[in-house]
Design a protein around this motif. Structure first.
Motif, short mmCIF file in Angstrom:
data_model
loop_
_atom_site.label_atom_id
_atom_site.label_comp_id
_atom_site.label_asym_id
_atom_site.label_seq_id
_atom_site.Cartn_x
_atom_site.Cartn_y
_atom_site.Cartn_z
N GLY A 236 0.82 -1.20 0.00
CA GLY A 236 0.00 0.00 0.00
C GLY A 236 0.85 1.25 0.00
O GLY A 236 1.83 1.36 -0.75
N ILE A 237 0.51 2.19 0.86
CA ILE A 237 1.26 3.45 0.93
C ILE A 237 2.70 3.21 1.37
O ILE A 237 3.60 3.96 0.96
CB ILE A 237 0.55 4.45 1.87
N LYS A 238 2.95 2.20 2.15
CA LYS A 238 4.33 1.88 2.53
C LYS A 238 5.20 1.68 1.30
O LYS A 238 6.39 2.01 1.29
CB LYS A 238 4.39 0.62 3.39
N ALA A 239 4.61 1.13 0.23
CA ALA A 239 5.36 0.81 -0.98
C ALA A 239 5.84 2.06 -1.71
O ALA A 239 6.73 1.98 -2.56
CB ALA A 239 4.50 -0.04 -1.92
N TYR A 240 5.29 3.22 -1.37
CA TYR A 240 5.74 4.46 -2.00
C TYR A 240 7.21 4.73 -1.71
O TYR A 240 7.86 5.47 -2.45
CB TYR A 240 4.88 5.64 -1.55
N CYS A 241 7.74 4.15 -0.63
CA CYS A 241 9.16 4.34 -0.31
C CYS A 241 10.04 3.83 -1.46
O CYS A 241 11.16 4.31 -1.66
CB CYS A 241 9.52 3.63 0.99
N GLN A 242 9.51 2.89 -2.24
CA GLN A 242 10.29 2.32 -3.33
C GLN A 242 10.54 3.33 -4.44
O GLN A 242 11.54 3.25 -5.15
CB GLN A 242 9.56 1.08 -3.87
N ILE A 243 9.66 4.32 -4.57
CA ILE A 243 9.87 5.39 -5.55
C ILE A 243 11.11 6.18 -5.18
O ILE A 243 11.95 6.50 -6.03
CB ILE A 243 8.64 6.31 -5.62
N GLY A 244 11.26 6.49 -3.89
CA GLY A 244 12.43 7.22 -3.43
C GLY A 244 13.71 6.42 -3.63
O GLY A 244 14.74 6.96 -4.05
N ALA A 245 13.64 5.13 -3.34
CA ALA A 245 14.82 4.27 -3.52
C ALA A 245 15.21 4.19 -4.99
O ALA A 245 16.40 4.28 -5.34
CB ALA A 245 14.53 2.87 -2.98
N LEU A 246 14.22 4.06 -5.87
CA LEU A 246 14.50 3.98 -7.31
C LEU A 246 15.03 5.31 -7.84
O LEU A 246 15.85 5.34 -8.76
CB LEU A 246 13.24 3.58 -8.06
N ARG A 247 14.57 6.39 -7.25
CA ARG A 247 15.10 7.71 -7.63
C ARG A 247 16.60 7.76 -7.34
O ARG A 247 17.38 8.23 -8.18
CB ARG A 247 14.38 8.83 -6.87
N TYR A 248 17.00 7.27 -6.18
CA TYR A 248 18.42 7.31 -5.83
C TYR A 248 19.23 6.44 -6.78
O TYR A 248 20.30 6.85 -7.25
CB TYR A 248 18.65 6.86 -4.39
N LEU A 249 18.74 5.23 -7.09
CA LEU A 249 19.45 4.36 -8.02
C LEU A 249 19.57 5.01 -9.40
O LEU A 249 20.62 4.92 -10.05
CB LEU A 249 18.72 3.02 -8.15
N THR A 250 18.51 5.68 -9.82
CA THR A 250 18.54 6.37 -11.12
C THR A 250 19.58 7.47 -11.13
O THR A 250 20.33 7.63 -12.10
CB THR A 250 17.15 6.95 -11.43
N GLU A 251 19.66 8.22 -10.04
CA GLU A 251 20.65 9.30 -9.94
C GLU A 251 22.08 8.77 -9.98
O GLU A 251 22.99 9.47 -10.40
CB GLU A 251 20.43 10.10 -8.65
N GLN A 252 22.26 7.53 -9.53
CA GLN A 252 23.59 6.92 -9.54
C GLN A 252 23.88 6.20 -10.86
O GLN A 252 24.88 5.49 -10.98
CB GLN A 252 23.73 5.94 -8.37
N ASN A 253 23.00 6.39 -11.83
CA ASN A 253 23.16 5.78 -13.16
C ASN A 253 23.22 4.25 -13.12
O ASN A 253 23.92 3.63 -13.93
CB ASN A 253 24.40 6.34 -13.86
N ILE A 254 22.51 3.68 -12.17
CA ILE A 254 22.43 2.22 -12.10
C ILE A 254 21.35 1.76 -13.08
O ILE A 254 20.20 2.20 -13.02
CB ILE A 254 22.10 1.77 -10.67
N LYS A 255 21.73 0.91 -13.99
CA LYS A 255 20.85 0.49 -15.07
C LYS A 255 19.94 -0.65 -14.63
O LYS A 255 20.40 -1.73 -14.28
CB LYS A 255 21.67 0.05 -16.29
#
Length: 292
Positions: A13-32
């Protein structure tokens, strides 16, 4: 061709929204990130990722979905809904039709309707009550070599039906009848879908979980009780998938629960901060080519 990194996203549910933040960080680090698997709300985020939607737009879409659910009081069942549940004429408190419409409205601009239309490999997890088996909805059926016979694999299905099935939270949303199956939330049997990505041939899987027993006070609300039951049921299965992942980021805040609507942005920020705190481990793995 050697497959690269798969990403497994947990339901919650709403807890899963934390995954958006985690994916944002991975994207910023250019992790494919090349392939995605998700359960329940994690399946919604995984679908946007597999469509190639930029992370900023994914955050915008998910916060808009949260706001619409709040504004329309979608999860505030009326007495008219509760009565037939008690007399066993419906399978959940809430008709998920509007929920699916809200998601489809956010997806429509990308001109995709069927799973096969999605760009990157995707697996959406549900459970069939009739057979008792896991269900993989995917756009890469031929890639998957399941390790057990207790799995049904379907690729000829709309995105809306696959997401509705995966998000059919027990007792809250009505179940979905599709292809001789009666489908419910995939979190019942596999809340963190690491294994399907391994079965698809991804040797390296990055997963995000929210593994923690949240604070619970005595309640008489069926949605809160249902959420607590599912949370307790998924503890063991999620733990086993966490250990199967090559890198698992566990994010939680006891104040943010499955139905903590209004806390979506806080959950996103929490996920980003947690990933940032683990930056040394993440970047160390990346430098060794582990995540590339």
């Amino acid at each position: 061709m050697k497959k690269k990194l798969g990403v497994a996203l947990c339901g919650g549910g709403i807890k899963a929204y934390c995954q958006i933040g985690a994916l944002r960080y991975l994207t910023e680090q250019n992790i494919k990130m090349e392939a995605f698997a998700g359960t329940s709300m994690g399946s919604v985020i995984a679908t946007f990722m597999a469509m190639g939607v930029p992370i900023d737009r994914i955050q915008m879409h998910l916060l808009k979905i949260e706001k619409t659910i709040i504004d329309e009081k979608l999860l505030a069942p009326t007495n008219a809904q509760v009565f037939p549940l008690l007399t066993r004429t419906i399978t959940g408190l809430v008709d998920p039709t509007r929920f699916v419409e809200i998601i489809e409205d956010e997806i429509k601009d990308y001109r995709v309707k069927m799973l096969k239309d999605i760009k990157y490999p995707l697996i959406i997890i549900a459970v069939d009550l009739i057979s008792g088996k896991l269900v993989y909805f995917t756009n890469r059926k031929d890639w998957i070599k399941p390790l057990t016979t207790q799995v049904l694999i379907h690729d000829d299905v709309s995105i809306g039906d696959a997401l509705r099935a995966s998000c059919s939270f027990p007792m809250v949303f009505e179940t979905l009848e599709l292809k001789d199956m009666q489908l419910v939330d995939g979190g019942i049997l596999m809340n963190l879908p690491v294994l399907p990505l391994k079965e698809m041939g991804y040797g390296k899987v990055f997963s995000v979980s929210m593994e923690n027993i949240s604070t619970f006070e005595r309640s008489k609300h069926v949605t809160e009780i249902g959420a607590r039951i599912v949370e307790l049921m998924t503890v063991q299965t999620t733990a086993s998938m966490m250990h199967m992942a090559d890198f698992n980021l566990n994010v939680f805040d006891k104040k943010i629960g499955i139905f903590s609507f209004g806390q979506g942005e806080a959950a996103i920020n929490l996920g980003y901060q947690k990933a940032k705190e683990e930056s040394k481990r993440i970047l160390a793995l990346n430098k060794r080519g582990f995540l590339l």
